[in-house]
Design a protein around this motif. Structure first.
Motif, PDB file in Angstrom:
ATOM      1  N   LEU A  19       9.028  -3.416   5.427  1.00 32.33           N
ATOM      2  CA  LEU A  19       9.489  -3.206   4.022  1.00 32.33           C
ATOM      3  C   LEU A  19       8.646  -3.099   2.868  1.00 32.33           C
ATOM      4  CD1 LEU A  19      12.030  -2.296   2.330  1.00 32.33           C
ATOM      5  CD2 LEU A  19      12.512  -4.656   2.094  1.00 32.33           C
ATOM      6  N   VAL A  20       7.721  -4.228   3.067  1.00 35.07           N
ATOM      7  CA  VAL A  20       6.702  -4.411   2.157  1.00 35.07           C
ATOM      8  C   VAL A  20       5.736  -3.140   1.998  1.00 35.07           C
ATOM      9  CG1 VAL A  20       4.728  -5.900   1.206  1.00 35.07           C
ATOM     10  CG2 VAL A  20       6.933  -6.880   2.031  1.00 35.07           C
ATOM     11  N   VAL A  21       5.319  -3.086   3.120  1.00 37.53           N
ATOM     12  CA  VAL A  21       4.269  -1.913   3.243  1.00 37.53           C
ATOM     13  C   VAL A  21       5.002  -0.689   2.897  1.00 37.53           C
ATOM     14  CG1 VAL A  21       3.182  -0.595   5.094  1.00 37.53           C
ATOM     15  CG2 VAL A  21       3.313  -2.890   5.292  1.00 37.53           C
ATOM     16  N   GLY A  22       6.178  -0.177   3.233  1.00 35.77           N
ATOM     17  CA  GLY A  22       6.850   1.146   2.719  1.00 35.77           C
ATOM     18  C   GLY A  22       7.096   1.191   1.077  1.00 35.77           C
ATOM     19  N   GLU A  23       7.194  -0.162   0.484  1.00 36.50           N
ATOM     20  CA  GLU A  23       7.163   0.180  -0.809  1.00 36.50           C
ATOM     21  C   GLU A  23       5.913   0.109  -1.492  1.00 36.50           C
ATOM     22  OE1 GLU A  23       9.471  -2.508  -4.623  1.00 36.50           O
ATOM     23  OE2 GLU A  23       8.800  -3.513  -2.454  1.00 36.50           O
ATOM     24  N   ASP A  24       5.088  -0.346  -0.928  1.00 39.94           N
ATOM     25  CA  ASP A  24       3.787  -0.410  -1.687  1.00 39.94           C
ATOM     26  C   ASP A  24       2.970   0.884  -1.518  1.00 39.94           C
ATOM     27  OD1 ASP A  24       3.859  -3.307  -2.282  1.00 39.94           O
ATOM     28  OD2 ASP A  24       2.797  -3.754  -0.568  1.00 39.94           O
ATOM     29  N   VAL A  25       3.330   1.745  -0.301  1.00 40.74           N
ATOM     30  CA  VAL A  25       2.610   2.668  -0.237  1.00 40.74           C
ATOM     31  C   VAL A  25       3.622   3.921  -0.644  1.00 40.74           C
ATOM     32  CG1 VAL A  25       1.103   2.007   1.605  1.00 40.74           C
ATOM     33  CG2 VAL A  25       3.487   3.097   2.121  1.00 40.74           C
ATOM     34  N   GLY A  26       4.587   3.626  -1.243  1.00 44.38           N
ATOM     35  CA  GLY A  26       5.540   4.744  -1.571  1.00 44.38           C
ATOM     36  C   GLY A  26       6.306   5.421  -0.557  1.00 44.38           C
ATOM     37  N   SER A  27       6.510   4.995   0.400  1.00 44.03           N
ATOM     38  CA  SER A  27       7.490   5.561   1.427  1.00 44.03           C
ATOM     39  C   SER A  27       8.834   5.217   1.262  1.00 44.03           C
ATOM     40  CB  SER A  27       6.798   5.442   2.887  1.00 44.03           C
ATOM     41  OG  SER A  27       5.509   5.933   2.866  1.00 44.03           O
ATOM     42  N   ILE A  28       9.185   4.180   0.690  1.00 45.74           N
ATOM     43  CA  ILE A  28      10.507   3.651   0.445  1.00 45.74           C
ATOM     44  C   ILE A  28      10.847   3.559  -1.167  1.00 45.74           C
ATOM     45  CG2 ILE A  28      12.390   1.952   1.239  1.00 45.74           C
ATOM     46  CD1 ILE A  28      10.639   1.032   3.187  1.00 45.74           C
ATOM     47  N   GLY A  29      11.795   4.415  -1.431  1.00 46.29           N
ATOM     48  CA  GLY A  29      12.025   4.376  -2.954  1.00 46.29           C
ATOM     49  C   GLY A  29      12.772   3.129  -3.317  1.00 46.29           C
ATOM     50  N   ASP A  60      15.498   2.398  -4.981  1.00 48.77           N
ATOM     51  CA  ASP A  60      16.800   2.200  -4.446  1.00 48.77           C
ATOM     52  C   ASP A  60      17.021   1.599  -2.973  1.00 48.77           C
ATOM     53  OD1 ASP A  60      17.564   2.585  -6.990  1.00 48.77           O
ATOM     54  OD2 ASP A  60      18.473   4.758  -6.707  1.00 48.77           O
ATOM     55  N   GLN A  61      16.295   2.596  -2.216  1.00 49.61           N
ATOM     56  CA  GLN A  61      16.395   2.196  -0.688  1.00 49.61           C
ATOM     57  C   GLN A  61      15.857   0.607  -0.372  1.00 49.61           C
ATOM     58  OE1 GLN A  61      16.963   4.880   2.149  1.00 49.61           O
ATOM     59  NE2 GLN A  61      17.769   3.130   2.757  1.00 49.61           N
ATOM     60  N   GLN A  62      14.639   0.584  -1.270  1.00 48.42           N
ATOM     61  CA  GLN A  62      14.181  -0.631  -1.028  1.00 48.42           C
ATOM     62  C   GLN A  62      14.901  -2.085  -1.227  1.00 48.42           C
ATOM     63  OE1 GLN A  62      13.073  -3.298  -3.316  1.00 48.42           O
ATOM     64  NE2 GLN A  62      12.177  -4.795  -1.912  1.00 48.42           N
ATOM     65  N   ALA A  63      15.837  -1.868  -2.523  1.00 48.44           N
ATOM     66  CA  ALA A  63      16.707  -2.861  -3.071  1.00 48.44           C
ATOM     67  C   ALA A  63      18.022  -2.898  -1.987  1.00 48.44           C
ATOM     68  CB  ALA A  63      17.549  -2.244  -4.151  1.00 48.44           C
ATOM     69  N   LEU A  64      18.313  -1.710  -1.228  1.00 48.11           N
ATOM     70  CA  LEU A  64      19.524  -2.114  -0.221  1.00 48.11           C
ATOM     71  C   LEU A  64      18.863  -2.776   1.102  1.00 48.11           C
ATOM     72  CD1 LEU A  64      22.055  -1.312   0.493  1.00 48.11           C
ATOM     73  CD2 LEU A  64      21.625   1.086   1.432  1.00 48.11           C
ATOM     74  N   LEU A  65      17.654  -2.165   1.556  1.00 47.57           N
ATOM     75  CA  LEU A  65      16.978  -2.789   2.620  1.00 47.57           C
ATOM     76  C   LEU A  65      16.716  -4.339   2.335  1.00 47.57           C
ATOM     77  CD1 LEU A  65      14.685  -0.117   3.667  1.00 47.57           C
ATOM     78  CD2 LEU A  65      16.485  -0.799   5.088  1.00 47.57           C
ATOM     79  N   ALA A  66      16.335  -4.794   1.263  1.00 45.91           N
ATOM     80  CA  ALA A  66      15.862  -5.989   1.080  1.00 45.91           C
ATOM     81  C   ALA A  66      17.194  -6.752   1.253  1.00 45.91           C
ATOM     82  CB  ALA A  66      15.243  -6.311  -0.272  1.00 45.91           C
ATOM     83  N   ARG A  67      18.353  -6.643   0.689  1.00 43.93           N
ATOM     84  CA  ARG A  67      19.607  -7.160   0.713  1.00 43.93           C
ATOM     85  C   ARG A  67      20.132  -7.235   2.228  1.00 43.93           C
ATOM     86  NH1 ARG A  67      19.142  -5.196  -4.299  1.00 43.93           N
ATOM     87  NH2 ARG A  67      20.398  -6.224  -6.062  1.00 43.93           N
ATOM     88  N   PHE A 123      20.107 -12.532  -3.313  1.00 50.96           N
ATOM     89  CA  PHE A 123      20.448 -11.442  -4.249  1.00 50.96           C
ATOM     90  C   PHE A 123      21.930 -11.938  -4.625  1.00 50.96           C
ATOM     91  CE2 PHE A 123      17.329  -9.196  -1.628  1.00 50.96           C
ATOM     92  CZ  PHE A 123      16.388  -8.793  -2.616  1.00 50.96           C
ATOM     93  N   GLU A 124      22.584 -13.086  -4.455  1.00 54.25           N
ATOM     94  CA  GLU A 124      23.667 -13.439  -4.896  1.00 54.25           C
ATOM     95  C   GLU A 124      23.891 -13.343  -6.394  1.00 54.25           C
ATOM     96  OE1 GLU A 124      25.248 -16.956  -3.174  1.00 54.25           O
ATOM     97  OE2 GLU A 124      25.463 -16.098  -1.169  1.00 54.25           O
ATOM     98  N   GLY A 125      24.798 -12.843  -6.936  1.00 61.84           N
ATOM     99  CA  GLY A 125      25.205 -12.643  -8.348  1.00 61.84           C
ATOM    100  C   GLY A 125      24.190 -11.540  -9.154  1.00 61.84           C
ATOM    101  N   MET A 151      24.593  -0.485   6.257  1.00 61.38           N
ATOM    102  CA  MET A 151      24.017  -1.820   5.420  1.00 61.38           C
ATOM    103  C   MET A 151      24.832  -2.163   4.003  1.00 61.38           C
ATOM    104  SD  MET A 151      19.707  -1.101   5.654  1.00 61.38           S
ATOM    105  CE  MET A 151      19.639   0.407   4.810  1.00 61.38           C
ATOM    106  N   ARG A 152      25.269  -1.033   3.615  1.00 61.90           N
ATOM    107  CA  ARG A 152      26.389  -1.710   2.333  1.00 61.90           C
ATOM    108  C   ARG A 152      27.561  -2.242   2.895  1.00 61.90           C
ATOM    109  NH1 ARG A 152      25.563   0.555  -2.699  1.00 61.90           N
ATOM    110  NH2 ARG A 152      27.823   0.393  -2.986  1.00 61.90           N
TER     111      ARG A 152
END
Length: 522
Positions: A217-227, A229-236, A243-245, A262-263
C-alpha cells in the motif's frame, strides 16, 4: 500502523506499478466491474476448473471439458434446458453477442426465466467461433446484472478463469460471495494475471500477510498507482482502529465489489439509493437483519438472480416486529405456513391463501408464491372451498405448474376467466375470452400459419436454424408484461411454439393473462 518509509520501495514493485499507467483499460460492460488485473501481459492457455456449487438454485449439471470452447460452455445440457444444442445455427458470433447484451430481459417471470436458461445453456458456439469467448463473457455479464452470481461463477470456473476478462469477473464474484480465497490464490500463483495494487493489497491481507499488504500500500501511494481515496479505504481496511473518529472517505463512483467489501468490513455506511443487484448477496446470510435479508431476497427473486426458496427462508427468519410492506408479506407467509401445518379447515386455509397471494402479488411475487406452495396446496382438502378463494387457488396452482390439480379444483362449470386460463394450460376447452389479450393468447397457442409479415420473418429464422435469434426476438416482444400488445403476444407465442418451446409459451400466456386481469374488452 501503516508504515511510510521510502526504503520499503522495492524496484520490482515500482516497475510493476508504473506499467499500469501504460496498460490499456480492460473493457467493462457493467459499470461496477473492477479493474482488478492489468491486461498488458498475455494470459496463459486456459485450463478447466471444477465448477462452484450453487446456493438455493436449480440443480446444475456440468461436464468437465478438455479443450474448452468457451462460447459453448453451459451449465444446462439440452435435455435440461429444453433448448437445442444448435441453438445459434448460422448466426454470427458477433451478432449473437449483441443480441444477448441488448436483450431487454423484461416481461412476465416465465419470459425472463427462458432468457436465463439461454444464458446457462450448453450449446454449440456460433460461427465463426471466437477464441476470446466473447459470447460467454456477454452471458456472464447478463447473469451478473440480474444477480445470478453462483451461476456466473460456475460458468467462469468451467471455462477456466485465466483470461483477463473472465478473471476480472471471477475476482469480483468471489468478493461478492465471500469466496475470494481461490481468486487471491490464483493471483499469487500466476504472475501473468498482473493484479492491480489494490487487489494485491486486499489479497495479501486476506491471506494473513499484513506486513506485505502495508508495504504494498505504501509503495502504491508513493508511486502514484493508488489514488488518495483508494488509499484511505485500504488503510482503514488494514487497520481500522487508528482511524476511529475520523470522517469516512467518500463513496467511490463507481462502487466496485472490492470497495464495497472493504467498506462493509470496516462498518462504513452504504451509499444512498439502491445497490446493484449483485451486491445484495451480502444481505442473504442468516445473521443479516431480517428486514435487509427480506428486501435483498425480494429484489433478487424479482430479477431472477436467486430461487424463490431463499425468499421464503427470509420471510420465515423471525417474527415480524411491525406492520406494513415487508412485514405484512412476512406475516402473511407465516400465517399460510401455520394454516397448512395445522391442517386448518378449508375456510381458514383459503383466507390465509388469499392474504398471502394478495400481499405478494402487490410486490410482483405471485409466481414465486405459487412455485413455493403449489405442491402442498394441490394436496390439501378444498372440498368446501368456494368463491374468490377457489378462483385464486386455481390461479396459484396454474402458476405453480399444477395444472391437473387446478382443473380438478375448478370443477365442471368454472367461470369464463377460469375456463380461459385452463385452456391456456391445455386443461380445458370452450373458452370465452373477454379481452383482446386473452384472445391473442388463445389463438397464439394454436395458430399454424403466421398472421402477418412480422410473424413470417420470425418463423423464417426458426426454419433457417437461427432459433436463438428467433427466441430472443419473440421474448423482446413481451417486454410490456401485463401491458403487452395483443398482436405482439400472439407473435411471440407462435414463434416459441415453432421453436419447440410450447411449455414456455403456455406459461407466458397464463402469466400475461393473469397479470392483465379478467376485465371486459374495451
Amino acid at each position: 500502523m501503516i508504515r511510510r518509509a521510502a526504503g520499503l520501495v522495492a524496484a520490482g514493485l515500482v516497475a510493476a506499478s508504473g506499467a499500469a499507467g501504460a496498460a490499456s483499460e480492460p473493457r467493462s460492460a457493467i459499470p461496477w466491474l473492477s479493474e482488478s488485473i492489468r491486461t498488458d501481459v498475455p494470459a496463459p492457455p486456459p485450463r478447466p476448473a471444477e465448477p462452484a456449487p450453487t446456493r438455493g438454485s436449480e440443480e446444475i449439471t456440468v461436464t468437465p471439458l478438455g479443450t474448452v470452447r468457451r462460447d459453448s460452455v453451459g451449465l444446462l445440457p439440452p435435455e435440461r434446458s429444453g433448448l437445442p444444442r444448435a441453438l445459434w445455427g448460422p448466426t454470427p458470433t458477433g451478432q449473437a453477442e449483441s443480441l444477448i447484451r441488448d436483450h431487454p430481459d423484461a416481461g412476465v417471470p416465465a419470459a425472463r426465466a427462458l432468457f436465463r436458461r439461454i444464458l446457462l445453456a450448453e450449446t454449440d458456439p456460433p460461427q465463426p467461433a471466437a477464441a476470446d469467448g466473447a459470447l460467454l463473457v456477454a452471458r456472464v455479464d447478463r447473469l451478473l446484472e440480474i444477480g445470478a452470481l453462483e451461476e456466473a461463477r460456475a460458468l467462469i470456473e468451467l471455462a477456466g478463469p485465466e483470461t483477463p476478462e473472465l478473471f476480472r469477473r471471477w475476482f469480483d464474484v468471489g468478493l461478492l460471495l465471500d469466496a475470494a480465497a481461490a481468486p487471491c490464490d490464483a493471483l499469487r500463483q500466476n504472475p501473468a494475471l498482473s493484479p492491480t495494487l489494490p487487489a494485491r493489497v486486499f489479497c495479501l491481507a486476506r491471506g494473513g500477510d499484513w506486513n506485505a499488504a502495508e508495504i504494498t500500500l505504501v509503495v502504491g501511494e508513493d508511486v502514484g498507482s493508488i489514488g488518495a481515496d483508494q488509499q484511505a479505504l485500504l488503510a482503514r481496511f488494514l487497520d481500522p482502529e487508528i482511524f476511529e473518529g475520523e470522517p469516512n472517505p467518500p463513496v467511490p463512483e463507481p462502487l466496485t465489489p472490492l470497495d464495497f467489501l472493504m467498506r462493509e468490513a470496516t462498518g462504513m455506511p452504504r451509499p444512498a439509493g439502491a445497490l446493484p443487484t449483485a451486491f445484495l448477496h451480502h444481505d442473504l446470510v442468516e445473521h443479516a437483519p431480517m428486514r435487509a435479508r427480506v428486501a435483498a431476497a425480494e429484489r433478487l427473486v424479482l430479477s431472477g438472480g436467486v430461487a424463490p426458496q431463499l425468499l421464503f427462508e427470509a420471510y420465515r427468519a423471525g417474527i415480524p416486529p411491525a406492520s406494513g410492506g415487508i412485514w405484512d408479506r412476512a406475516a402473511a407467509v407465516q400465517a399460510l405456513d401455520a394454516a397448512l401445518a395445522e391442517g386448518a379447515d378449508p375456510a381458514t386455509l383459503g383466507a390465509a391463501l388469499l392474504g398471502a397471494e394478495e400481499a405478494l402479488r402487490a410486490r410482483g411475487l405471485e409466481v414465486a408464491l405459487a412455485r413455493e406452495y403449489a405442491p402442498a396446496l394441490a394436496d390439501a382438502d378444498w372440498s368446501r372451498l368456494d368463491g374468490a378463494a377457489r378462483e385464486r387457488l386455481v390461479a396459484v396452482l396454474l402458476l405453480g405448474g399444477e395444472a391437473p390439480a387446478a382443473a380438478r379444483l375448478a370443477g365442471e362449470a368454472p367461470d369464463a376467466f377460469t375456463r380461459t386460463l385452463l385452456t391456456l394450460a391445455a386443461q380445458g376447452g370452450d373458452p370465452a375470452p373477454a379481452t383482446d389479450l386473452q384472445r391473442a393468447a388463445l389463438t397464439g397457442l394454436v395458430a399454424i400459419l403466421p398472421a402477418d409479415e412480422r410473424e413470417a420473418q420470425l418463423v423464417r429464422l426458426v426454419n433457417d436454424g437461427r432459433r436463438g435469434e428467433a427466441v430472443l426476438a419473440a421474448l423482446s416482444l413481451l417486454e410490456g408484461g401485463a401491458t403487452v400488445d395483443p398482436p405482439a403476444l400472439h407473435a411471440a407465442l407462435l414463434v416459441l411454439r415453432r421453436a419447440g418451446l410450447e411449455p414456455d409459451a403456455r406459461a407466458i400466456a397464463i402469466q400475461s393473462v393473469l397479470r392483465a386481469g379478467a376485465g371486459p374488452a374495451e
